[in-house]
Design a protein around this motif. Structure first.
Motif, PDB file in Angstrom:
ATOM      1  N   ASP A 574      49.315  41.516  44.320  1.00 25.74           N
ATOM      2  CA  ASP A 574      50.763  42.290  43.988  1.00 25.74           C
ATOM      3  C   ASP A 574      51.006  43.136  45.306  1.00 25.74           C
ATOM      4  O   ASP A 574      50.186  43.622  46.041  1.00 25.74           O
ATOM      5  N   GLU A 593      48.056  44.418  47.506  1.00 26.77           N
ATOM      6  CA  GLU A 593      46.956  44.601  46.804  1.00 26.77           C
ATOM      7  C   GLU A 593      46.144  43.236  46.632  1.00 26.77           C
ATOM      8  O   GLU A 593      47.208  42.432  46.043  1.00 26.77           O
ATOM      9  N   GLY A 596      43.136  41.279  42.487  1.00 28.15           N
ATOM     10  CA  GLY A 596      43.309  41.534  41.004  1.00 28.15           C
ATOM     11  C   GLY A 596      42.852  40.795  40.214  1.00 28.15           C
ATOM     12  O   GLY A 596      42.421  39.636  40.228  1.00 28.15           O
ATOM     13  N   GLU A 597      42.759  41.347  38.641  1.00 28.98           N
ATOM     14  CA  GLU A 597      42.180  40.726  37.693  1.00 28.98           C
ATOM     15  C   GLU A 597      43.102  40.725  36.376  1.00 28.98           C
ATOM     16  O   GLU A 597      44.010  41.604  36.256  1.00 28.98           O
ATOM     17  N   ARG A 627      46.796  43.611  33.872  1.00 29.79           N
ATOM     18  CA  ARG A 627      46.547  43.419  35.177  1.00 29.79           C
ATOM     19  C   ARG A 627      45.683  44.482  35.528  1.00 29.79           C
ATOM     20  O   ARG A 627      45.706  45.808  34.953  1.00 29.79           O
ATOM     21  N   GLU A 628      44.952  44.511  36.401  1.00 33.32           N
ATOM     22  CA  GLU A 628      44.139  45.301  37.100  1.00 33.32           C
ATOM     23  C   GLU A 628      43.608  45.326  38.390  1.00 33.32           C
ATOM     24  O   GLU A 628      43.237  44.260  38.886  1.00 33.32           O
ATOM     25  N   PHE A 629      44.398  46.400  39.265  1.00 35.87           N
ATOM     26  CA  PHE A 629      43.947  46.337  40.680  1.00 35.87           C
ATOM     27  C   PHE A 629      43.129  47.566  40.986  1.00 35.87           C
ATOM     28  O   PHE A 629      43.498  48.610  40.225  1.00 35.87           O
ATOM     29  N   GLU A 630      42.428  47.465  42.050  1.00 35.74           N
ATOM     30  CA  GLU A 630      41.510  48.911  42.440  1.00 35.74           C
ATOM     31  C   GLU A 630      42.587  50.115  42.732  1.00 35.74           C
ATOM     32  O   GLU A 630      42.255  51.261  42.368  1.00 35.74           O
ATOM     33  N   TYR A 640      50.970  43.829  31.672  1.00 33.67           N
ATOM     34  CA  TYR A 640      51.835  42.997  32.312  1.00 33.67           C
ATOM     35  C   TYR A 640      53.264  43.405  32.278  1.00 33.67           C
ATOM     36  O   TYR A 640      53.615  43.529  31.012  1.00 33.67           O
TER      37      TYR A 640
END
Length: 788
Positions: A574, A593, A596-597, A627-630, A640
């Motif tokens: 993303d 990024e 992502g998960e 959604r998950e990004f660091e 989402y």
């Protein structure tokens, strides 16, 4: 795993050995009036209870008892069934034709059909009835395949009026869209409000929502397999249609009767014909926008066992404007945006034996996007040009074989390779003065190349009268420069038929995707860029499990199905927070990024009626997607954008008689997720002037405070559309007048929200308010079509 594979192979060998002595009836099923192949037609022997369905080319193969009295029933929804008695003593290739049915009374479905829902060894599939789709009410009178799919459970739309598909928590780039076996990258016109698929050129539509068979790959969420018409082999036919959005014309007919045929269909958006001269006459801006589609196909029977198909599609959007100051003739500015697809396929079918069918396909796909800008000042002969280009070129070749060792066993195997050439985003800037280049530079002008190879094995096995297994594995090998990735992707569907009319199912699938899409969801034009996997950008992958049940009732007229699913994905990308395609760094690598998960789970329910004077469906979905990004949302999972708790879609069509039909749709959902501030605090807008003007309003502003990403929900969305078709036979053809009303009760659904500042009487900001923008009120439309 090796032991399980060994057992599976032994079972397959036993099934093959049991079937080799039986003679085989094979052949094709087609439309008696046009010669068009019927995909998914049923061939059933009422004496032995054995049956099969035709494949994507209208071909079937069925093993039957030797020297037995065979009572064949050939059927297809919307056609009159055909019965034939024969004595089979050896392998035979036959051709059957079915005539379109004009019967409006409900059709009673017998338990002998092999396409009954409880007998299908598949999950998450959608067969779109094309005739019902063509009768559905639509925005601007333009029938749209993708908007019909949006009414199905598990399939969500993005923004109102747009044709994007978000399947079981996936994004549009995770959908494999095939047009005659050719993958397409951009499937929308008009900023997403119209899909590229001209229904006058389409023969069949099938969608897989996850758990798709091993012969499909390269995407995570779904497969949309669309087949074009082959063209009428009996006589020349045509149609002309005029609507508020588009006009189109279609011709088809035999090149040589019953041997070869052609089809050509052209569609065009007409507004630019009067829009550009009108805006030029009334303002300083000459604005024009149009899109077009061209579908063409040629097919010929080379021999009784060989057939050749040549398919072609091209379509473009063109948005242009020119600003010329009438008071200052020395200044002009031009801009041009162009995007679209070009695709083609050459396919060769060959019947090796009555049990072995092969198809060789070469395909080419091109997607291009150009954003061009030119600013010219005649005085001093100064000019500035800038452009952004993005594109894809794919060459693919594959060979698929279908082997039918027995009536309860089918094997499909294939191998393929695709060569990708991607231009993710090239920026160009040039300044000229007195016809001399002062500055000329190009950013990120590199092309990226990759090979993607695959091989798959798929088997459909009826283990017992109640238990069926559809299993397979797809192996892929991807290489780009020095980067290599491999994958083994197992797929399995188990179907247990408890009794007549009732079955339970479960499935598992693992898929990998080597392509990525950076999507600017807030823009109307496709300023998105596709990228290949690299060492720094690993492939995306997803795991999905699902459980389901299907039930027929009310004398087999209705079908009720329900599925629950759980999907886990990894390797998503993303934009970084605050980044976009055309701003900041010219290099896309600096804006994203990675790693992502995603997680998605839900319950889907659908009530379907395919036959009779009244047909349609009602579907509902309850789901949740995150959604998950660091480095997004402080590393915490967030909803989402198109995560909606409840989606409901209803479509009903009623045929009163041969002249009048009525259709209606209703949709409801709980609203998209979006980000809003939870509070505000005062701040200084111009610190440098604070000491001189400590309390003036132009030095104060309200700064927004956020607690997380996508923590707010839009208002619930709901809308009803209705349409009526009036059909009349004329001496030279058939006239169809379609009248439809979009958003019948004029509900102003939210298109987007924005924040606005309220000020005191002395000009000081004191409050931020959120305002809603709605674009689509009640919209009536009319279209005229003449078939000849």
């Amino acid at each position: 795993m090796p032991k399980l594979l060994t057992v599976f192979l032994l079972v397959c060998m036993i099934k093959v050995s049991q079937a080799v002595e039986k003679p085989t009836l094979s052949g094709f099923v087609s439309d008696s009036e046009t010669g068009e192949m019927l995909i998914g037609a049923t061939i059933f022997d009422s004496q032995s209870g054995k049956g099969t369905i035709t494949n994507g080319y209208g071909y079937f193969s069925l093993n039957l008892p030797v020297k037995a009295n065979i009572q064949l029933i050939i059927s297809y929804i919307g056609y009159q069934s055909h019965q034939e008695t024969l004595m089979l003593q050896e392998n035979v290739i036959m051709k059957f034709t079915l005539s379109p049915s004009l019967e409006l009374d409900p059709v009673i479905v017998t338990d002998t059909r092999t396409d009954l829902p409880e007998a299908r060894i598949e999950m998450g599939t959608i067969d779109v009835p094309l005739k019902q789709l063509q009768a559905m009410p639509s925005l601007g009178g333009e029938k749209d395949i993708l908007k019909a799919l949006q009414l199905m459970p598990g399939v969500k739309f993005g923004d109102e009026g747009k044709s994007g598909l978000y399947v079981r928590g996936g994004s549009p780039d995770e959908n494999l869209v095939l047009l005659d076996d050719v993958p397409l990258y951009s499937v929308n016109h008009l900023g997403g409000y119209v899909s590229i698929f001209n229904t006058d050129a389409i023969n069949s539509i099938k969608m897989y929502k996850g758990s798709f068979p091993a012969n499909y790959g390269g995407r995570l969420a779904s497969v949309l397999d669309i087949r074009m018409k082959d063209g009428n082999m009996k006589e020349t036919k045509g149609s002309v249609a005029l609507g508020l959005l588009t006009s189109k014309v279609t011709f088809e007919g035999p090149v040589k009767k019953d041997t070869s045929s052609y089809l050509i269909s052209v569609r065009r958006f007409m507004y630019d014909i009067f829009m550009k001269p009108l805006t030029r006459a009334l303002t300083d801006v000459a604005f024009g926008y149009t899109f077009y589609d061209i579908n063409a196909k040629y097919n010929t029977k080379l021999t009784s066992k060989d057939r050749l198909y040549l398919s072609f599609y091209t379509g473009d959007d063109n948005l242009t404007y020119r600003i010329r100051n009438k008071k200052d003739a020395d200044f002009t500015m031009r801009s041009r945006n162009t995007w679209g697809n070009l695709s083609g396929a050459l396919r060769w079918n060959h019947i090796y034996t009555t049990r072995l069918f092969g198809n060789l396909t070469y395909s080419y796909t091109q997607y291009r996007y150009l954003l061009g800008y030119e600013n010219t000042q005649t005085l001093g002969d100064k000019s500035h040009e800038s452009s952004f280009r993005s594109g894809i070129n794919d060459h693919g070749i594959k060979y698929d074989w279908e082997y039918y060792p027995g009536s309860k066993f089918k094997v499909k195997v294939g191998i393929g390779s695709t060569f990708h050439v991607f231009s993710p985003g090239q920026k160009h800037q040039e300044f000229r003065e007195n016809q001399q280049t002062v500055f000329d530079t190009t950013f990120n002008g590199l092309n990226y190349q990759a090979w993607e190879h695959s091989v798959y094995l798929l088997s459909v096995l009826q283990l017992s009268p109640h238990l069926g297994l559809n299993t397979g594995v797809r192996c892929s090998y991807y290489t780009a420069d020095a980067t290599q990735y491999q994958s083994a992707e197992p797929r399995a569907v188990l179907n247990y038929q408890v009794q007549t009319g009732l079955a339970f199912r479960c499935s598992y699938s693992y898929v990998k995707q080597y392509l990525h899409l950076l999507s600017s969801s807030g823009l109307g034009m496709p300023t998105d860029i596709w990228m290949l996997s690299t060492a720094q950008l690993p492939p995306q992958e997803a795991w999905q499990t699902s459980l389901g049940v299907v039930k027929r009732f009310r004398e087999n007229r209705y079908e009720l199905s329900s599925e629950i699913y759980y999907t886990q994905s990894a390797g998503l990308i993303d934009y970084q927070e605050g980044a976009s395609l055309l701003s900041g760094s010219p290099y896309w690598q600096d804006k994203i990024e990675t790693a992502g998960e995603g997680n998605s789970y839900g319950l889907e329910m659908m009530l379907l009626k395919k036959e009779g004077a009244t047909t349609g469906w009602a579907g509902a979905t309850v789901s949740h997607t995150t959604r998950e990004f660091e480095n997004i949302n402080s590393g915490k999972p967030y909803p989402y954008t198109y995560d909606r708790l409840v989606d409901i879609g209803i479509s009903i069509h009623h045929q009163f008689n041969q002249r009048i039909s009525l259709s209606g749709t209703w949709v409801f959902n709980t609203g998209n997720a979006f980000t809003l501030p939870v509070g505000y605090h005062a701040a200084i807008s111009n610190p440098g002037s604070w000491s001189d003007h400590p309390f003036q309003s132009d030095n104060e502003t309200l700064v927004e405070i956020y607690e997380g990403k996508n923590t707010f929900r839009a208002k619930p969305y709901h809308r009803m559309d209705i349409g009526v078709d009036f059909t009349k036979n004329k001496p030279r053809g058939t006239r169809i007048i379609s009248i439809s009303i979009y958003n019948v009760y004029n509900h102003l659904n939210p298109f987007y929200y924005y924040s606005s500042t309220l000020y005191t009487l002395d000009g000081k900001p004191y409050q931020k308010v959120i305002k809603q923008v709605s674009y689509f009120p009640i919209i009536p439309s009319i279209s005229y079509q003449f078939n000849f």
